[in-house]
Design a protein around this motif. Sequence first.
Motif, PDB file in Angstrom:
ATOM      1  N   LEU A  35       0.863  -1.184   0.000  1.00 18.04           N
ATOM      2  CA  LEU A  35       0.000   0.000   0.000  1.00 18.04           C
ATOM      3  C   LEU A  35       0.891   1.223   0.000  1.00 18.04           C
ATOM      4  O   LEU A  35       1.835   1.306   0.804  1.00 18.04           O
ATOM      5  N   VAL A  36       0.603   2.169  -0.903  1.00 20.26           N
ATOM      6  CA  VAL A  36       1.352   3.426  -0.953  1.00 20.26           C
ATOM      7  C   VAL A  36       0.379   4.584  -1.141  1.00 20.26           C
ATOM      8  O   VAL A  36      -0.679   4.415  -1.751  1.00 20.26           O
ATOM      9  N   PRO A  37       0.720   5.753  -0.624  1.00 18.20           N
ATOM     10  CA  PRO A  37      -0.123   6.930  -0.872  1.00 18.20           C
ATOM     11  C   PRO A  37      -0.186   7.257  -2.358  1.00 18.20           C
ATOM     12  O   PRO A  37       0.813   7.141  -3.076  1.00 18.20           O
ATOM     13  N   ALA A  38      -1.351   7.662  -2.827  1.00 19.91           N
ATOM     14  CA  ALA A  38      -1.547   8.005  -4.234  1.00 19.91           C
ATOM     15  C   ALA A  38      -0.692   9.203  -4.646  1.00 19.91           C
ATOM     16  O   ALA A  38      -0.358   9.347  -5.820  1.00 19.91           O
ATOM     17  N   ASN A  39      -0.325  10.047  -3.701  1.00 21.21           N
ATOM     18  CA  ASN A  39       0.470  11.226  -4.038  1.00 21.21           C
ATOM     19  C   ASN A  39       1.978  10.951  -3.999  1.00 21.21           C
ATOM     20  O   ASN A  39       2.777  11.872  -4.090  1.00 21.21           O
ATOM     21  N   TYR A  40       2.372   9.682  -3.948  1.00 26.28           N
ATOM     22  CA  TYR A  40       3.780   9.317  -4.012  1.00 26.28           C
ATOM     23  C   TYR A  40       4.350   9.663  -5.379  1.00 26.28           C
ATOM     24  O   TYR A  40       3.682   9.543  -6.402  1.00 26.28           O
ATOM     25  N   THR A  41       5.626  10.027  -5.403  1.00 29.46           N
ATOM     26  CA  THR A  41       6.354  10.119  -6.661  1.00 29.46           C
ATOM     27  C   THR A  41       6.788   8.707  -7.050  1.00 29.46           C
ATOM     28  O   THR A  41       6.759   7.777  -6.218  1.00 29.46           O
ATOM     29  N   PHE A  42       7.236   8.546  -8.290  1.00 29.90           N
ATOM     30  CA  PHE A  42       7.756   7.250  -8.693  1.00 29.90           C
ATOM     31  C   PHE A  42       9.046   6.916  -7.943  1.00 29.90           C
ATOM     32  O   PHE A  42       9.346   5.743  -7.717  1.00 29.90           O
ATOM     33  N   PHE A  43       9.796   7.940  -7.509  1.00 29.45           N
ATOM     34  CA  PHE A  43      10.982   7.670  -6.695  1.00 29.45           C
ATOM     35  C   PHE A  43      10.567   7.053  -5.361  1.00 29.45           C
ATOM     36  O   PHE A  43      11.186   6.083  -4.898  1.00 29.45           O
ATOM     37  N   ALA A  44       9.513   7.577  -4.742  1.00 34.11           N
ATOM     38  CA  ALA A  44       9.023   7.009  -3.485  1.00 34.11           C
ATOM     39  C   ALA A  44       8.495   5.591  -3.700  1.00 34.11           C
ATOM     40  O   ALA A  44       8.709   4.707  -2.865  1.00 34.11           O
ATOM     41  N   LEU A  45       7.821   5.361  -4.836  1.00 41.29           N
ATOM     42  CA  LEU A  45       7.366   4.007  -5.157  1.00 41.29           C
ATOM     43  C   LEU A  45       8.566   3.079  -5.336  1.00 41.29           C
ATOM     44  O   LEU A  45       8.561   1.938  -4.855  1.00 41.29           O
ATOM     45  N   HIS A  46       9.606   3.554  -6.007  1.00 41.66           N
ATOM     46  CA  HIS A  46      10.842   2.772  -6.159  1.00 41.66           C
ATOM     47  C   HIS A  46      11.380   2.357  -4.787  1.00 41.66           C
ATOM     48  O   HIS A  46      11.732   1.193  -4.578  1.00 41.66           O
ATOM     49  N   CYS A  47      11.422   3.291  -3.847  1.00 41.33           N
ATOM     50  CA  CYS A  47      11.923   2.992  -2.499  1.00 41.33           C
ATOM     51  C   CYS A  47      11.042   1.943  -1.809  1.00 41.33           C
ATOM     52  O   CYS A  47      11.556   1.028  -1.156  1.00 41.33           O
ATOM     53  N   ALA A  48       9.719   2.062  -1.974  1.00 39.56           N
ATOM     54  CA  ALA A  48       8.794   1.090  -1.373  1.00 39.56           C
ATOM     55  C   ALA A  48       8.997  -0.296  -1.987  1.00 39.56           C
ATOM     56  O   ALA A  48       8.980  -1.309  -1.273  1.00 39.56           O
ATOM     57  N   VAL A  49       9.195  -0.362  -3.298  1.00 41.12           N
ATOM     58  CA  VAL A  49       9.433  -1.647  -3.964  1.00 41.12           C
ATOM     59  C   VAL A  49      10.747  -2.250  -3.473  1.00 41.12           C
ATOM     60  O   VAL A  49      10.823  -3.442  -3.174  1.00 41.12           O
ATOM     61  N   GLN A  50      11.792  -1.433  -3.387  1.00 45.90           N
ATOM     62  CA  GLN A  50      13.082  -1.917  -2.901  1.00 45.90           C
ATOM     63  C   GLN A  50      12.951  -2.539  -1.514  1.00 45.90           C
ATOM     64  O   GLN A  50      13.451  -3.632  -1.265  1.00 45.90           O
ATOM     65  N   ASN A  51      12.253  -1.846  -0.624  1.00 50.96           N
ATOM     66  CA  ASN A  51      12.085  -2.349   0.741  1.00 50.96           C
ATOM     67  C   ASN A  51      11.255  -3.619   0.777  1.00 50.96           C
ATOM     68  O   ASN A  51      11.603  -4.581   1.460  1.00 50.96           O
ATOM     69  N   ALA A  52      10.158  -3.628   0.051  1.00 49.69           N
ATOM     70  CA  ALA A  52       9.255  -4.782   0.068  1.00 49.69           C
ATOM     71  C   ALA A  52       9.912  -6.026  -0.537  1.00 49.69           C
ATOM     72  O   ALA A  52       9.734  -7.139  -0.038  1.00 49.69           O
ATOM     73  N   MET A  53      10.671  -5.849  -1.611  1.00 52.14           N
ATOM     74  CA  MET A  53      11.271  -6.987  -2.297  1.00 52.14           C
ATOM     75  C   MET A  53      12.591  -7.432  -1.657  1.00 52.14           C
ATOM     76  O   MET A  53      13.082  -8.518  -1.952  1.00 52.14           O
ATOM     77  N   GLY A  54      13.152  -6.585  -0.821  1.00 51.83           N
ATOM     78  CA  GLY A  54      14.418  -6.938  -0.179  1.00 51.83           C
ATOM     79  C   GLY A  54      15.644  -6.625  -1.014  1.00 51.83           C
ATOM     80  O   GLY A  54      16.721  -7.140  -0.755  1.00 51.83           O
ATOM     81  N   TRP A  55      15.491  -5.767  -2.016  1.00 47.35           N
ATOM     82  CA  TRP A  55      16.626  -5.346  -2.825  1.00 47.35           C
ATOM     83  C   TRP A  55      17.451  -4.328  -2.038  1.00 47.35           C
ATOM     84  O   TRP A  55      16.971  -3.718  -1.092  1.00 47.35           O
ATOM     85  N   SER A  56      18.684  -4.089  -2.445  1.00 51.16           N
ATOM     86  CA  SER A  56      19.589  -3.206  -1.702  1.00 51.16           C
ATOM     87  C   SER A  56      19.766  -1.842  -2.347  1.00 51.16           C
ATOM     88  O   SER A  56      20.591  -1.054  -1.898  1.00 51.16           O
ATOM     89  N   ASP A  57      19.024  -1.533  -3.413  1.00 52.67           N
ATOM     90  CA  ASP A  57      19.087  -0.247  -4.102  1.00 52.67           C
ATOM     91  C   ASP A  57      20.494   0.064  -4.606  1.00 52.67           C
ATOM     92  O   ASP A  57      20.958   1.182  -4.538  1.00 52.67           O
ATOM     93  N   GLY A  58      21.151  -0.956  -5.145  1.00 50.38           N
ATOM     94  CA  GLY A  58      22.508  -0.781  -5.635  1.00 50.38           C
ATOM     95  C   GLY A  58      22.622  -0.667  -7.145  1.00 50.38           C
ATOM     96  O   GLY A  58      23.733  -0.679  -7.668  1.00 50.38           O
ATOM     97  N   HIS A  59      21.477  -0.589  -7.847  1.00 56.93           N
ATOM     98  CA  HIS A  59      21.503  -0.557  -9.306  1.00 56.93           C
ATOM     99  C   HIS A  59      20.544   0.512  -9.829  1.00 56.93           C
ATOM    100  O   HIS A  59      19.669   0.986  -9.111  1.00 56.93           O
TER     101      HIS A  59
END
Length: 148
Positions: A35-59
């Motif tokens: 669940l994410v706020p509708a007013n999120y930027t795509f950068f904020a969505l990227h951060c949420a996906v990284q956290n949820a999937m367990g990626w390390s944001d290294g790419h």
Amino acid sequence: MSTLKSKRKPAPASGILQFKIILNDSTPLVWRRILVPANYTFFALHCAVQNAMGWSDGHLQAFYIGEKKGRERITIEFPNPEADDFYRRDTRDERQELVADYFGKTIKQCVYCYDFGDSWDHTILLERELPRDPKTSYPQCLAGANAC
């Protein structure tokens, strides 16, 4: 920058969007529901996906929207001022573009590519729009299966 404009009415900025994120071409299936706020930027969505999937944001990463029914493909990513002309694409800045301006009645999914070399493609599917619960903190990971 592309001149394609959305003709959709944006989702209410106070709403919540429920997405299912699926790591494409994985066996067993790796997925998360967030669940994410509708007013999120795509950068904020990227951060949420990284956290949820367990990626390390290294790419590097990008969101791709469109390519169906004659719709122009839109690329939304973090700007790379050092890209040479061969890699430079017509893109939109993920820090400026709002998720609610794209997802809604006509657009229900996009592709999120994480790591351009290995191409970890994810399908991000809008499942539903919800009212914001003032007692809840967002983003939230509601469910999922298997590790990345």
